[in-house]
Design an enzyme around this catalytic site. Sequence first.
Site, short mmCIF file in Angstrom:
data_model
loop_
_atom_site.label_atom_id
_atom_site.label_comp_id
_atom_site.label_asym_id
_atom_site.label_seq_id
_atom_site.Cartn_x
_atom_site.Cartn_y
_atom_site.Cartn_z
N LYS A 135 8.50 3.29 -3.90
CA LYS A 135 8.67 4.73 -3.80
C LYS A 135 9.52 5.07 -2.57
O LYS A 135 10.67 4.67 -2.50
CB LYS A 135 7.30 5.39 -3.78
N ASP A 193 -4.14 4.38 0.95
CA ASP A 193 -2.89 4.23 0.21
C ASP A 193 -1.98 5.35 0.71
O ASP A 193 -2.19 6.53 0.40
CB ASP A 193 -3.15 4.32 -1.30
N TYR A 210 -3.51 7.27 -8.16
CA TYR A 210 -2.54 6.82 -9.16
C TYR A 210 -3.32 6.19 -10.33
O TYR A 210 -4.26 5.41 -10.10
CB TYR A 210 -1.57 5.81 -8.53
N ARG A 256 6.73 -19.22 -1.29
CA ARG A 256 5.53 -18.43 -1.63
C ARG A 256 4.73 -18.16 -0.35
O ARG A 256 4.23 -17.07 -0.13
CB ARG A 256 4.68 -19.15 -2.69
O1 P1T Z 1 4.14 0.77 -9.21
P1 P1T Z 1 3.67 -0.11 -8.10
O2 P1T Z 1 4.72 -0.48 -7.12
O3 P1T Z 1 2.89 -1.29 -8.58
O4 P1T Z 1 2.65 0.79 -7.21
C1 P1T Z 1 1.49 1.36 -7.74
C2 P1T Z 1 1.15 2.62 -6.99
C3 P1T Z 1 0.28 2.56 -5.91
N1 P1T Z 1 -0.08 3.64 -5.22
C4 P1T Z 1 0.39 4.87 -5.54
C5 P1T Z 1 -0.05 6.06 -4.76
C6 P1T Z 1 1.29 5.00 -6.60
O5 P1T Z 1 1.76 6.23 -6.87
C7 P1T Z 1 1.70 3.87 -7.35
C8 P1T Z 1 2.64 3.95 -8.49
N2 P1T Z 1 2.88 5.25 -8.96
C9 P1T Z 1 3.73 5.60 -9.96
C10 P1T Z 1 4.47 4.72 -10.64
C11 P1T Z 1 3.81 7.04 -10.25
O6 P1T Z 1 4.78 7.51 -10.91
O7 P1T Z 1 2.93 7.77 -9.80
#
Ligand code: P1T
Length: 388
Positions: A203, A178, A106, A54
């Site tokens: 992504k 972000d 998001y 961790r």
């Molecule tokens: O899904 P996760 O890995 O927890 O990330 C969240 C997140 C954070 N920042 C941005 C700009 C994002 O687009 C996302 C997650 N977005 C999607 C799942 C989507 O389809 O837009």
Amino acid sequence: MKKYNPAEHQFETNAIHAGQDPDPSTGAITFPIYQTSTYVQEAVGKHKGYEYSRTSNPTRCALEACLASLEGAKYGLCFASGMAAMTNVLSLVKAGDHVIASDDLYGGTPRLFNQVYAGYGIEFTYVDSSFTDRVEAAIKPNTKLVWIETPTNPLLKITEIRAISSLTHRHKLILLVDNTFATPFLQRPLDLGADIVLHSVTKYIAGHADTVGGVVMTSNDAHYERMKFHQNAAGAVMGPFDAFLTMRGVKTLALRVERQCENALHLAQYLEQHPKVERVIYPGLDSHPQKKIAERQMRLGGGIISFEIKGGLNTALQFLELVPLYSLAESLGGVESLIEHPAMMTHAAIPKERRETVGITDGLIRISVGIEAYEDLKKAIDAGFAAI
Ligand code: P1T
């Protein structure tokens, strides 16, 4: 064994090598998956730098070093998801503090802010951060953090990072970007004055729709110490196998994103002249209101297109169901093209009135353009339009 120094190399080279010297015991070129929870100590406190996974794990550390090199950061911290990475950054604020955030994010981000952290006494204000003066007007004596996405999800609004960072420096605020939509290949917020960069590595960074993860990067020692402490204390860490997949994926980031941008630009131009399309949003189009700013801070326009289909909700839903090749799914940034309906999918957590105020209409469709052959992508769009 030859030692690799990221400071001597370019982005594409670091994506392959940074943090990943060949294994000294075997020479394995691919960084091993250290699938272990703990590490044997010779005597109490006498160990090789690892005590418990961790706290730190060699595979995760290798990825953290690699990603930090790509953003030009001193430090990187990897998490179980992008949302877990956000939770980590929020360890820098406490009850009574105020956060200013972009009004288009998001959907999970305002959900975390409004439905979790507001309950702990943290205050949030949302403004269109593409207008620097609106961010400035929202600053209060208790403001600590400015949180922006650029390009935003899903409306692809561009915020001038340099302008916002000179504002946050003047007011001694922390600026978080972000950078999920742009990737460090297209845009490096720390070079433009931001303090912290965050990604959903789910992504573009991992890039193959096979893992969920997040990363936070900074060059600020004090912020790093607090976030590193919180990473271990709260424990939402990325596992070694996910770190391995992400490290494998990121090696081709530059190649993938270049191709995605090329496909996206052509597709956006095609959609823009299509009679069944109301409007197209893409930062590389002349019609994008912040194209000039995008050109200044991004290498290319990105791999995401949003467009409004003529006919509203029912036509949009029909198109999403009938268009071949584009998989109807949340997420983005993978090698395969995805298509989705922000209002009912990724941004459903945002109340309808709020969605409509910012411009997430029922006819809005978001495409994450993959690396397929452009002609196939165009043909599939034509088939989708013909079917409605
Ligand atoms: O899904 P996760 O890995 O927890 O990330 C969240 C997140 C954070 N920042 C941005 C700009 C994002 O687009 C996302 C997650 N977005 C999607 C799942 C989507 O389809 O837009």
